[in-house]
Design a protein around this motif. Structure first.
Motif, PDB file in Angstrom:
ATOM      1  N   TYR A 261     -59.880  22.074  43.796  1.00 57.32           N
ATOM      2  CA  TYR A 261     -59.925  20.962  42.842  1.00 57.32           C
ATOM      3  C   TYR A 261     -60.976  19.955  43.286  1.00 57.32           C
ATOM      4  O   TYR A 261     -61.312  19.855  44.473  1.00 57.32           O
ATOM      5  N   VAL A 262     -61.498  19.194  42.329  1.00 56.04           N
ATOM      6  CA  VAL A 262     -62.511  18.178  42.605  1.00 56.04           C
ATOM      7  C   VAL A 262     -62.006  16.827  42.109  1.00 56.04           C
ATOM      8  O   VAL A 262     -60.970  16.731  41.450  1.00 56.04           O
ATOM      9  N   ALA A 263     -62.771  15.776  42.425  1.00 57.02           N
ATOM     10  CA  ALA A 263     -62.365  14.420  42.052  1.00 57.02           C
ATOM     11  C   ALA A 263     -62.198  14.276  40.543  1.00 57.02           C
ATOM     12  O   ALA A 263     -61.283  13.594  40.071  1.00 57.02           O
ATOM     13  N   ASP A 264     -63.082  14.917  39.771  1.00 54.55           N
ATOM     14  CA  ASP A 264     -62.996  14.815  38.315  1.00 54.55           C
ATOM     15  C   ASP A 264     -61.677  15.374  37.798  1.00 54.55           C
ATOM     16  O   ASP A 264     -61.114  14.857  36.831  1.00 54.55           O
ATOM     17  N   ASP A 265     -61.165  16.427  38.437  1.00 56.05           N
ATOM     18  CA  ASP A 265     -59.864  16.963  38.045  1.00 56.05           C
ATOM     19  C   ASP A 265     -58.776  15.914  38.222  1.00 56.05           C
ATOM     20  O   ASP A 265     -57.944  15.698  37.331  1.00 56.05           O
ATOM     21  N   LEU A 266     -58.784  15.254  39.371  1.00 54.97           N
ATOM     22  CA  LEU A 266     -57.727  14.289  39.680  1.00 54.97           C
ATOM     23  C   LEU A 266     -57.782  13.055  38.793  1.00 54.97           C
ATOM     24  O   LEU A 266     -56.737  12.511  38.414  1.00 54.97           O
ATOM     25  N   LEU A 267     -58.986  12.624  38.446  1.00 60.54           N
ATOM     26  CA  LEU A 267     -59.121  11.378  37.700  1.00 60.54           C
ATOM     27  C   LEU A 267     -59.163  11.569  36.192  1.00 60.54           C
ATOM     28  O   LEU A 267     -58.756  10.679  35.447  1.00 60.54           O
ATOM     29  N   ASN A 268     -59.656  12.728  35.737  1.00 57.30           N
ATOM     30  CA  ASN A 268     -59.872  12.899  34.299  1.00 57.30           C
ATOM     31  C   ASN A 268     -59.173  14.102  33.680  1.00 57.30           C
ATOM     32  O   ASN A 268     -59.130  14.211  32.446  1.00 57.30           O
ATOM     33  N   HIS A 269     -58.658  15.003  34.493  1.00 56.25           N
ATOM     34  CA  HIS A 269     -58.038  16.213  33.944  1.00 56.25           C
ATOM     35  C   HIS A 269     -56.708  16.513  34.631  1.00 56.25           C
ATOM     36  O   HIS A 269     -56.390  17.673  34.911  1.00 56.25           O
ATOM     37  N   ALA A 270     -55.946  15.465  34.870  1.00 52.57           N
ATOM     38  CA  ALA A 270     -54.662  15.642  35.551  1.00 52.57           C
ATOM     39  C   ALA A 270     -53.697  16.487  34.716  1.00 52.57           C
ATOM     40  O   ALA A 270     -52.898  17.251  35.268  1.00 52.57           O
TER      41      ALA A 270
END
Length: 328
Positions: A261-270
């Motif tokens: 997982y990447v930061a974009d997953d955590l912030l925008n695709h939870a």
């Protein structure tokens, strides 16, 4: 320019007073630094802090975000303008300057020096930061302080139950922290799992059928054949990618499947992350689980709203204008 002024520029020493000559940078009202060409950002920041000591009481030490950065701790995603934080036990006047927040707080016997600059004890630094930072931001900082051994759970516990401002939030952050975390985004990934009620084991050692060590993974989802890891930008580089592919094959040989997982997953695709994890666990998908995570992110510096909240709070406390970039 006279000889004394030339010598001051050569020595690159900060100056307290009014300077109307070229070759100086204004740090704040009545505080100047000779320009230092070809110096990196870190060195310039250290020069700034050394200059601030000219207007601080003699017993003042740096604290909060300022001390955390000096100590090399992980920091949250801070707003563009961050003041310098200091604390003093002096009963005299507390300096008020644009870009400086100096508080009068109880002195700790655990103060020390980092790069020749005085810093408060690690526990005091965390307690002071807890007054401003959101819970998610604070857990990242506590994880880092625990990881490098600057604090331990026993020493932190005293401050968590001190009843002082920030102690309640620090207590919550300490309960959610884990010294095994190896990066701030790994901490974020672990906290996402906790918010989704998914039990994980950080820094889990994987062994094959013969008992040989295969790999250490960020998070093993207990009771499942899945490991979840944070993939930073370095994983896209060719040498690291080759090693990652070999490592993924070893994990498969050990009966485990890796999910990155990447930061974009955590912030925008939870939401998409939760759907995937629910399928892995074979449990019913419940989007309501996301509410806690969204609330944590919204309050933190990992959201634009959270960074504005921090910026506005510090500007209000500092009491000088609306933009430190214009006042210093």
């Amino acid at each position: 320019m006279n000889d004394d002024r030339e010598r001051m520029i050569d020595d690159l020493e900060p100056i307290r007073g009014n300077v109307r000559a070229a070759g100086f940078r204004r740090l704040s009202h009545g505080l100047y630094l000779p320009l230092a060409p070809d110096r990196d950002t870190r060195h310039e920041h250290r020069r700034d802090l050394a200059a601030w000591r000219l207007v601080l009481p003699s017993d003042a030490v740096f604290t909060h975000i300022t001390a955390a950065e000096l100590c090399g701790w992980w920091l949250p995603m801070l707003p563009r303008f961050v003041p310098v934080f200091a604390t003093t036990g002096s009963s005299g006047n507390v300096p008020r300057r644009a870009g400086l927040i100096c508080s009068r707080l109880p002195r700790s016997a655990g103060t020390g020096l980092v790069d020749g600059l005085p810093v408060d004890s690690p526990q005091e630094v965390l307690l002071r930061a807890a007054r401003d930072l959101a819970l998610l931001d604070l857990v990242v900082m506590v994880d880092s302080a625990l990881r490098v051994g600057h604090v331990n759970e026993e020493g932190l516990d005293e401050y968590c139950h001190s009843g002082r401002p920030g102690s309640r939030r620090l207590r919550l952050a300490a309960a959610m922290s884990d010294a095994r975390s190896e990066s701030p985004w790994e901490t974020m990934l672990r906290l996402f799992h906790a918010a989704m009620d998914i039990d994980v084991e950080p820094q889990f050692d994987v062994v094959d059928d013969g008992g040989r060590f295969s790999a250490r993974v960020d998070l093993w989802v207990r009771g499942t054949p899945f490991v979840h890891e944070y993939d930073g930008d370095e994983h896209e580089k060719a040498p690291r990618r080759k090693a990652d592919l070999r490592r993924a094959r070893r994990l498969l040989d050990a009966g485990l499947e890796r999910r990155g997982y990447v930061a974009d997953d955590l912030l925008n695709h939870a939401g998409a992350m939760l759907q995937e994890m629910d399928r892995e666990l074979g449990r019913r998908h419940r989007p309501a689980r996301l509410r806690r995570w969204y609330a944590l992110v919204r309050d933190s510096s990992y959201s634009a709203a959270g960074r504005r909240r921090l910026q506005n709070r510090w500007l209000k406390v500092n009491g000088f204008g609306t933009n430190w970039g214009q006042t210093a």
